[in-house]
Design a protein around this motif. Structure first.
Motif, PDB file in Angstrom:
ATOM      1  N   PRO A 138       0.936  -1.397  -0.095  1.00 29.19           N
ATOM      2  CA  PRO A 138       0.004   0.023  -0.073  1.00 29.19           C
ATOM      3  C   PRO A 138       0.852   1.368   0.049  1.00 29.19           C
ATOM      4  O   PRO A 138       2.068   1.275   0.601  1.00 29.19           O
ATOM      5  N   GLU A 139       0.225   2.318  -0.702  1.00 25.60           N
ATOM      6  CA  GLU A 139       0.964   3.783  -0.607  1.00 25.60           C
ATOM      7  C   GLU A 139       0.886   4.142   0.819  1.00 25.60           C
ATOM      8  O   GLU A 139      -0.193   4.103   1.496  1.00 25.60           O
ATOM      9  N   VAL A 140       1.937   4.924   1.343  1.00 22.94           N
ATOM     10  CA  VAL A 140       1.887   5.332   2.720  1.00 22.94           C
ATOM     11  C   VAL A 140       1.598   6.789   2.439  1.00 22.94           C
ATOM     12  O   VAL A 140       2.291   7.636   1.622  1.00 22.94           O
ATOM     13  N   ILE A 141       0.644   7.451   3.153  1.00 25.49           N
ATOM     14  CA  ILE A 141       0.129   8.561   3.071  1.00 25.49           C
ATOM     15  C   ILE A 141       1.168   9.589   3.817  1.00 25.49           C
ATOM     16  O   ILE A 141       1.790   9.231   4.790  1.00 25.49           O
ATOM     17  N   PRO A 142       1.725  10.531   3.298  1.00 26.21           N
ATOM     18  CA  PRO A 142       2.669  11.439   3.557  1.00 26.21           C
ATOM     19  C   PRO A 142       2.327  12.055   5.275  1.00 26.21           C
ATOM     20  O   PRO A 142       1.103  12.309   5.444  1.00 26.21           O
ATOM     21  N   TRP A 143       3.280  12.020   6.021  1.00 28.39           N
ATOM     22  CA  TRP A 143       3.021  12.475   7.506  1.00 28.39           C
ATOM     23  C   TRP A 143       2.190  14.018   7.521  1.00 28.39           C
ATOM     24  O   TRP A 143       1.223  13.937   8.133  1.00 28.39           O
ATOM     25  N   GLU A 144       2.789  14.852   6.645  1.00 23.89           N
ATOM     26  CA  GLU A 144       2.277  16.334   6.643  1.00 23.89           C
ATOM     27  C   GLU A 144       0.488  16.165   6.202  1.00 23.89           C
ATOM     28  O   GLU A 144      -0.086  17.109   6.536  1.00 23.89           O
ATOM     29  N   SER A 145       0.156  15.058   5.289  1.00 24.61           N
ATOM     30  CA  SER A 145      -0.985  15.137   4.989  1.00 24.61           C
ATOM     31  C   SER A 145      -1.967  14.228   5.879  1.00 24.61           C
ATOM     32  O   SER A 145      -3.327  14.029   5.341  1.00 24.61           O
ATOM     33  N   ARG A 146      -1.442  13.851   7.018  1.00 24.43           N
ATOM     34  CA  ARG A 146      -2.561  12.975   7.986  1.00 24.43           C
ATOM     35  C   ARG A 146      -3.259  13.795   8.800  1.00 24.43           C
ATOM     36  O   ARG A 146      -2.640  15.042   9.273  1.00 24.43           O
ATOM     37  N   ARG A 147      -4.334  13.369   9.350  1.00 21.51           N
ATOM     38  CA  ARG A 147      -4.867  13.945  10.513  1.00 21.51           C
ATOM     39  C   ARG A 147      -4.166  13.805  11.745  1.00 21.51           C
ATOM     40  O   ARG A 147      -3.427  13.094  11.936  1.00 21.51           O
ATOM     41  N   GLU A 148      -4.310  14.923  12.536  1.00 20.86           N
ATOM     42  CA  GLU A 148      -3.744  14.922  13.806  1.00 20.86           C
ATOM     43  C   GLU A 148      -4.690  13.958  14.792  1.00 20.86           C
ATOM     44  O   GLU A 148      -5.381  14.436  15.531  1.00 20.86           O
ATOM     45  N   THR A 149      -4.738  12.478  14.569  1.00 20.41           N
ATOM     46  CA  THR A 149      -5.730  11.858  15.289  1.00 20.41           C
ATOM     47  C   THR A 149      -4.936  10.608  15.529  1.00 20.41           C
ATOM     48  O   THR A 149      -3.785  10.258  14.962  1.00 20.41           O
ATOM     49  N   VAL A 150      -5.549   9.969  16.847  1.00 19.44           N
ATOM     50  CA  VAL A 150      -5.144   8.665  17.139  1.00 19.44           C
ATOM     51  C   VAL A 150      -6.292   7.520  16.792  1.00 19.44           C
ATOM     52  O   VAL A 150      -7.554   7.925  16.830  1.00 19.44           O
ATOM     53  N   VAL A 151      -5.832   6.320  16.461  1.00 19.05           N
ATOM     54  CA  VAL A 151      -6.943   5.323  15.947  1.00 19.05           C
ATOM     55  C   VAL A 151      -6.837   4.250  16.908  1.00 19.05           C
ATOM     56  O   VAL A 151      -5.812   3.726  17.226  1.00 19.05           O
ATOM     57  N   PHE A 152      -7.888   3.718  17.168  1.00 22.69           N
ATOM     58  CA  PHE A 152      -8.080   2.261  17.773  1.00 22.69           C
ATOM     59  C   PHE A 152      -8.985   1.438  16.734  1.00 22.69           C
ATOM     60  O   PHE A 152     -10.030   1.844  16.415  1.00 22.69           O
TER      61      PHE A 152
END
Length: 400
Positions: A209-223
């Protein structure tokens, strides 16, 4: 190679990581030219039959003569070299292993600890409990009703463990066991499996899978996981309550028996309950987050969600319990904290969140870990080595 994949699927209302593993391995084998037949049963077959369905499942769990005959027919029709079993509970039963005999090599993947623990997950009253494993007896499980908090429901599973210990099924009638981690391998060897037959092959993530660039990510934590006691989600929400409104948004994917209680606990907090999502949507949540949290309070097998996170370049914060620290390599691809302790969880996640640049580098190491250990090609090579070893063991047994 001709392979007979064997699996009892759990109820369709309760999605299982085992199902994903079986389906991924089937696709992997077929795509590489192997002839794959299936011997599948579904718990849905008895789910809608009420008490009669429960009785049928209970009677089939330790020994199912109908499965033995059906397995022999399936082998005759398929001419398989290997029978690879993932789950026999409740309808298939371990009776298939002696029925196979020397007709084919017998391989069993251990997704949990059910061979020696009637509850499958070594846990009682919210705590890890390994008495049935350590003492080589099932009296404690019966006494406490460890499966579904019911002595009646536990009885057939306890009978299954006791019967196949006594018969020596696991020593005599399986040619190779697959455990998902070194931790699980040692537990199962200590419980009585022959060490030379126990191999480690983790779960894998198919594709690249393609890795989403860090700067394009939401500032979220996921469970992502089942909302049940053993997954530690209540501890996670207690930590978020201590963190307060300054905490990053926590996005919870999944459903389960604690869903209502957890929603009440999360009121007023930056917590979003997304419910059960299709796999591709759940993976999108992981890939867009900056941290995955897995606060398990039980011995896991190999959570598929960690493999997904590593493939997507998302670091993981996990409990220091069972195989989880081994999987994240004690902090190289994530962070670890004491299980069942909201203060420890909060400290670990806050420290990680305090330096998003450092967290990004941990995410990069997580992706490297995926490339080194958890790709489909690496997993295929491991599986073929185990199949070949099992075939040699079976051949020697037939001659001896």
């Amino acid at each position: 190679m001709k392979i007979l994949l064997t699996h009892n699927f759990y109820g369709s209302s309760a999605p299982s990581g085992e199902t994903s593993v079986v389906e991924s391995e089937q696709r992997m084998l077929v795509s590489r030219g192997h002839e794959v037949a299936t011997f599948f049963r579904h718990s849905d077959e008895i789910r809608g039959q009420g008490a009669w369905g429960a009785i049928k499942g209970a009677l089939a769990t330790p020994w199912n003569p109908f499965s033995t005959r059906a397995m022999r027919r399936a082998l005759e029709e398929s001419g398989s070299d290997v029978v690879h079993v993932h789950n026999t509970f409740p309808l298939i039963s371990p009776s298939i292993f002696p029925a196979i005999g020397s007709r084919a090599a017998r391989v069993l993947t251990l997704h949990n600890y059910r061979l020696f623990c009637p509850a499958a997950i070594p846990m009682r009253a919210g705590r890890v409990c390994t008495r049935c494993i350590d003492e080589a007896r099932v009296g404690a499980a019966l006494r406490h009703g460890c499966y579904r908090d019911s002595r009646l429901a536990t009885a057939p599973l306890a009978a299954n463990v006791a019967l196949h210990r006594r018969l020596g099924t696991w020593q005599k009638h399986v040619d190779a066991f697959i455990t998902l981690t070194e931790f699980q391998r040692q537990v199962m060897i200590d419980a009585g499996l022959p060490a030379e037959k126990v191999h480690v092959k983790p779960n894998f993530y198919p594709g690249d899978p393609e890795v989403i660039p860090w700067e394009s990510r939401r500032e979220t934590v996921v469970f992502v996981g089942r909302l049940s006691v053993e997954k530690g989600v209540e501890t996670l929400l207690q930590a978020w309550r201590q963190w307060g409104t300054d905490a990053p948004e926590l996005r919870i994917v999944g459903d389960g028996p604690l869903a209502g209680e957890l929603r009440r606990l999360g009121r007023g907090l930056p917590v979003c309950f997304l419910g059960q999502l299709p796999p591709e949507k759940a993976q999108e949540e992981i890939g867009r987050a900056r941290l995955l949290v897995l606060p398990s309070e039980c011995f896991e097998g190999f959570p598929m969600v960690i493999g997904e996170a590593f493939a997507l370049g998302t670091p993981a914060a996990v409990s220091r319990i069972g195989p989880l620290p081994e999987i994240v390599r004690m902090g190289e691809a994530g962070v670890v904290f004491a299980p069942g302790d909201p203060d420890a969880l909060l400290e670990a996640v806050c420290n990680a969140w305090a330096s998003l640049d450092r967290l990004r580098r941990v995410g990069e190491r997580a992706r490297v870990t995926f490339e080194e250990k958890y790709t489909e090609s690496i997993n295929y090579r491991l599986l073929m080595e185990i199949y070949e070893t099992a075939m040699e063991v079976n051949k020697k047994r037939a001659k001896g």
